[in-house]
Design a protein around this motif. Structure first.
Motif, PDB file in Angstrom:
ATOM      1  N   TYR A  26       0.827  -1.281   0.048  1.00 39.92           N
ATOM      2  CA  TYR A  26       0.015   0.027   0.207  1.00 39.92           C
ATOM      3  C   TYR A  26       0.755   1.290   0.110  1.00 39.92           C
ATOM      4  O   TYR A  26       0.396   2.484  -0.058  1.00 39.92           O
ATOM      5  CB  TYR A  26      -0.936   0.009   1.167  1.00 39.92           C
ATOM      6  CG  TYR A  26      -0.330  -0.365   2.351  1.00 39.92           C
ATOM      7  CD1 TYR A  26       0.399   0.739   3.075  1.00 39.92           C
ATOM      8  CD2 TYR A  26      -0.164  -1.469   3.205  1.00 39.92           C
ATOM      9  CE1 TYR A  26       1.242   0.551   4.251  1.00 39.92           C
ATOM     10  CE2 TYR A  26       0.573  -1.675   4.290  1.00 39.92           C
ATOM     11  CZ  TYR A  26       1.161  -0.638   5.005  1.00 39.92           C
ATOM     12  OH  TYR A  26       1.813  -0.849   6.148  1.00 39.92           O
ATOM     13  N   THR A  96       8.993   6.363  14.178  1.00 39.24           N
ATOM     14  CA  THR A  96       8.050   5.315  13.525  1.00 39.24           C
ATOM     15  C   THR A  96       8.897   4.400  12.753  1.00 39.24           C
ATOM     16  O   THR A  96       9.331   4.869  11.883  1.00 39.24           O
ATOM     17  CB  THR A  96       6.884   5.971  12.649  1.00 39.24           C
ATOM     18  OG1 THR A  96       5.912   6.877  13.246  1.00 39.24           O
ATOM     19  CG2 THR A  96       5.743   5.339  12.216  1.00 39.24           C
ATOM     20  N   ASN A  98       9.336   0.157  10.954  1.00 38.26           N
ATOM     21  CA  ASN A  98       8.788  -1.043  10.963  1.00 38.26           C
ATOM     22  C   ASN A  98       9.432  -2.135  11.699  1.00 38.26           C
ATOM     23  O   ASN A  98       8.671  -3.321  11.374  1.00 38.26           O
ATOM     24  CB  ASN A  98       9.029  -1.412   9.295  1.00 38.26           C
ATOM     25  CG  ASN A  98      10.731  -1.443   8.737  1.00 38.26           C
ATOM     26  OD1 ASN A  98      11.375  -2.018   9.616  1.00 38.26           O
ATOM     27  ND2 ASN A  98      10.817  -1.547   7.605  1.00 38.26           N
ATOM     28  N   ILE A 187      -5.196   2.676  10.777  1.00 39.48           N
ATOM     29  CA  ILE A 187      -5.079   3.632   9.980  1.00 39.48           C
ATOM     30  C   ILE A 187      -5.741   3.231   8.503  1.00 39.48           C
ATOM     31  O   ILE A 187      -5.601   2.303   8.057  1.00 39.48           O
ATOM     32  CB  ILE A 187      -3.425   3.912   9.524  1.00 39.48           C
ATOM     33  CG1 ILE A 187      -2.627   3.941  10.923  1.00 39.48           C
ATOM     34  CG2 ILE A 187      -3.417   5.041   8.592  1.00 39.48           C
ATOM     35  CD1 ILE A 187      -0.995   4.074  10.492  1.00 39.48           C
ATOM     36  N   MET A 324       4.302   8.140   0.645  1.00 36.48           N
ATOM     37  CA  MET A 324       4.173   8.390   1.895  1.00 36.48           C
ATOM     38  C   MET A 324       5.602   8.186   2.579  1.00 36.48           C
ATOM     39  O   MET A 324       5.804   8.896   3.328  1.00 36.48           O
ATOM     40  CB  MET A 324       3.071   7.417   2.770  1.00 36.48           C
ATOM     41  CG  MET A 324       3.140   7.530   4.128  1.00 36.48           C
ATOM     42  SD  MET A 324       1.930   8.525   4.788  1.00 36.48           S
ATOM     43  CE  MET A 324       0.786   7.909   5.364  1.00 36.48           C
ATOM     44  N   GLY A 329       5.377   9.028   7.454  1.00 38.08           N
ATOM     45  CA  GLY A 329       3.664   8.829   7.962  1.00 38.08           C
ATOM     46  C   GLY A 329       3.953   9.330   9.185  1.00 38.08           C
ATOM     47  O   GLY A 329       4.947   9.623   9.925  1.00 38.08           O
TER      48      GLY A 329
HETATM   49  N1  SAM Z   1       8.886   2.659   7.601  1.00 40.93           N
HETATM   50  C1  SAM Z   1       8.240   3.069   8.780  1.00 40.93           C
HETATM   51  C2  SAM Z   1       6.857   2.413   8.970  1.00 40.93           C
HETATM   52  O1  SAM Z   1       6.644   1.617   8.269  1.00 40.93           O
HETATM   53  O2  SAM Z   1       6.522   2.291  10.251  1.00 40.93           O
HETATM   54  C3  SAM Z   1       7.995   4.354   8.759  1.00 40.93           C
HETATM   55  C4  SAM Z   1       7.542   5.340   7.405  1.00 40.93           C
HETATM   56  S1  SAM Z   1       5.707   4.579   6.908  1.00 40.93           S
HETATM   57  C5  SAM Z   1       5.625   5.576   5.564  1.00 40.93           C
HETATM   58  C6  SAM Z   1       4.694   5.221   8.282  1.00 40.93           C
HETATM   59  C7  SAM Z   1       3.415   4.726   8.529  1.00 40.93           C
HETATM   60  O3  SAM Z   1       2.589   4.924   7.241  1.00 40.93           O
HETATM   61  C8  SAM Z   1       3.389   3.409   8.457  1.00 40.93           C
HETATM   62  O4  SAM Z   1       2.349   2.967   9.671  1.00 40.93           O
HETATM   63  C9  SAM Z   1       2.713   2.836   7.353  1.00 40.93           C
HETATM   64  O5  SAM Z   1       1.922   1.690   7.594  1.00 40.93           O
HETATM   65  C10 SAM Z   1       1.972   3.985   6.829  1.00 40.93           C
HETATM   66  N2  SAM Z   1       1.687   4.132   5.591  1.00 40.93           N
HETATM   67  C11 SAM Z   1       2.292   3.835   4.310  1.00 40.93           C
HETATM   68  N3  SAM Z   1       1.698   4.206   3.292  1.00 40.93           N
HETATM   69  C12 SAM Z   1       0.333   4.331   3.509  1.00 40.93           C
HETATM   70  C13 SAM Z   1      -0.730   4.798   2.807  1.00 40.93           C
HETATM   71  N4  SAM Z   1      -0.828   5.016   1.545  1.00 40.93           N
HETATM   72  N5  SAM Z   1      -1.824   5.094   3.516  1.00 40.93           N
HETATM   73  C14 SAM Z   1      -1.942   5.086   4.808  1.00 40.93           C
HETATM   74  N6  SAM Z   1      -0.720   4.719   5.695  1.00 40.93           N
HETATM   75  C15 SAM Z   1       0.596   4.359   5.016  1.00 40.93           C
END
Ligand code: SAM
Ligand code: SF4
Length: 329
Positions: A26, A96, A98, A187, A324, A329
């Protein structure tokens, strides 16, 4: 810092890298083109930028990405920023992640002054985890979470609600998180950047999830706030907190206190809009921060009222072209 709609901006999120060791379906396409390393601000420049924001009134700083913990020497940045916690200029430094690198870094995060972290985890099933992240190993995330809890970090689990993919697992994820003393936040998927699949297929409104959970659990209203966009309830049966981040079904822009900085020094005043301010030029123009602070002030005058996220079958292009992982995020 005050924006044109009277909102105080006290929260800065910084994407320290656009790269990641996962390729969540996503979030990214499998074949991503990342920024050339030469375009990245150095960690010292990121420190200078964050420190300028703190002087201007930011009280909460979150490092994110991409995957923040894959940026080389990022612990040096956490340690350096920790000085603002010691002086009391900053209330909270957080991240934040993974979770893939957390087993290695949890103790150092803790000693840098980080107290709470968010770990993104959308499933407990190893095969499904592989499907969602394409490249991830769930075992390393579990190890990372256990290590974070062991060293005394408070952990919140964030999961993106995905129709047919983890829809049937939301209750078990919540029970697992609450069983380990962790908050759990859901989310809605946001239309940001091209991915290989179709977001309409993935989108699961949290109003539906909430109604389903309310059929099985007692969800008690809570005024708990972390300074982020989540709205929380307390689940009476588990005693745990459950958060909802609902950019699509309930727009939370009226209380927005955030701006977002990329690893190239571009400031986005809204996650869901394209307007941005270039802070890198001001940063590099002078070793003093007057020009940088003026550029920050000017950017605040352009913070928009809100985003225009929509996901439906008539609108095939994402609302914003960047992923994102760029804005964080
Ligand atoms: N890589 C780290 C992580 O996954 O936690 C930090 C960056 S990630 C972009 C931050 C958050 O954004 C994560 O919880 C991810 O699931 C969420 N995320 C990424 N793309 C997204 C989208 N298109 N819509 C909603 N949440 C999104
Ligand atoms: Fe990487 Fe986080 Fe995006 Fe997944 S959600 S691809 S872990 S940046």
């Amino acid at each position: 810092m005050l924006d044109p709609f009277g909102r105080h901006i006290t929260y800065l999120r910084v994407s320290v890298t656009d790269r990641c060791d996962f390729r969540c379906t996503y979030c990214m396409s499998e074949d991503m083109t990342f920024l050339p390393k030469a375009d990245l601000l150095s960690l010292e420049e990121l420190d200078r930028l964050c420190s300028a924001f703190i002087r201007k009134g930011v009280r909460k700083l979150r490092l994110t990405g991409g995957e923040p913990l894959v940026r080389r020497n990022v612990m040096g940045l956490f340690k350096a920023l920790g000085r603002h916690l010691e002086t009391g200029a900053l209330d909270e430094l957080t991240v934040t992640t993974n979770g893939s690198q957390l087993a290695r870094f949890a103790a150092e995060l803790k000693s840098s002054g980080v107290k709470r972290i968010n770990v993104s985890l959308d499933t407990l099933d190893p095969a499904k985890f592989k499907d969602i992240t394409r490249w991830g190993r769930i075992e390393s995330v579990f190890e990372g979470i256990d290590e974070a809890l062991r060293v005394g970090l408070r952990v919140k689990i964030n999961a993106v609600a995905l129709r047919t993919i983890n829809e049937d697992e939301i209750e078990s994820l919540m029970l697992w998180a609450h069983g380990k003393g962790m908050d759990f936040t859901l989310i809605e998927t946001m239309p940001m950047g091209d991915i290989d699949g179709d977001r309409t297929e993935q989108y699961l409104p949290l109003s539906i999830v909430r109604a389903r959970l309310a059929g099985k659990f007692t969800l008690e209203d809570s005024d708990y706030q972390t300074g982020g966009p989540a709205r929380y309830v307390r689940v009476a049966q588990t005693g745990g907190r459950l958060g909802f981040i609902t950019p699509l079904t309930h727009n939370f822009c009226e209380s927005c206190n955030r701006v977002r900085l990329t690893c190239t020094g571009t400031l986005y005043m809204c996650l869901g809009q394209d307007d941005a301010a270039d802070l890198r030029t001001a940063l590099r123009a002078s070793p003093h921060d007057h020009q940088l602070e003026a550029a920050i002030d000017e950017a605040m005058t352009r913070k928009p009222r809100g985003h225009d996220f929509v996901i439906d079958r008539r609108q095939t292009a994402p609302a914003v072209a960047r992923h994102m992982s760029m804005t964080g995020g």
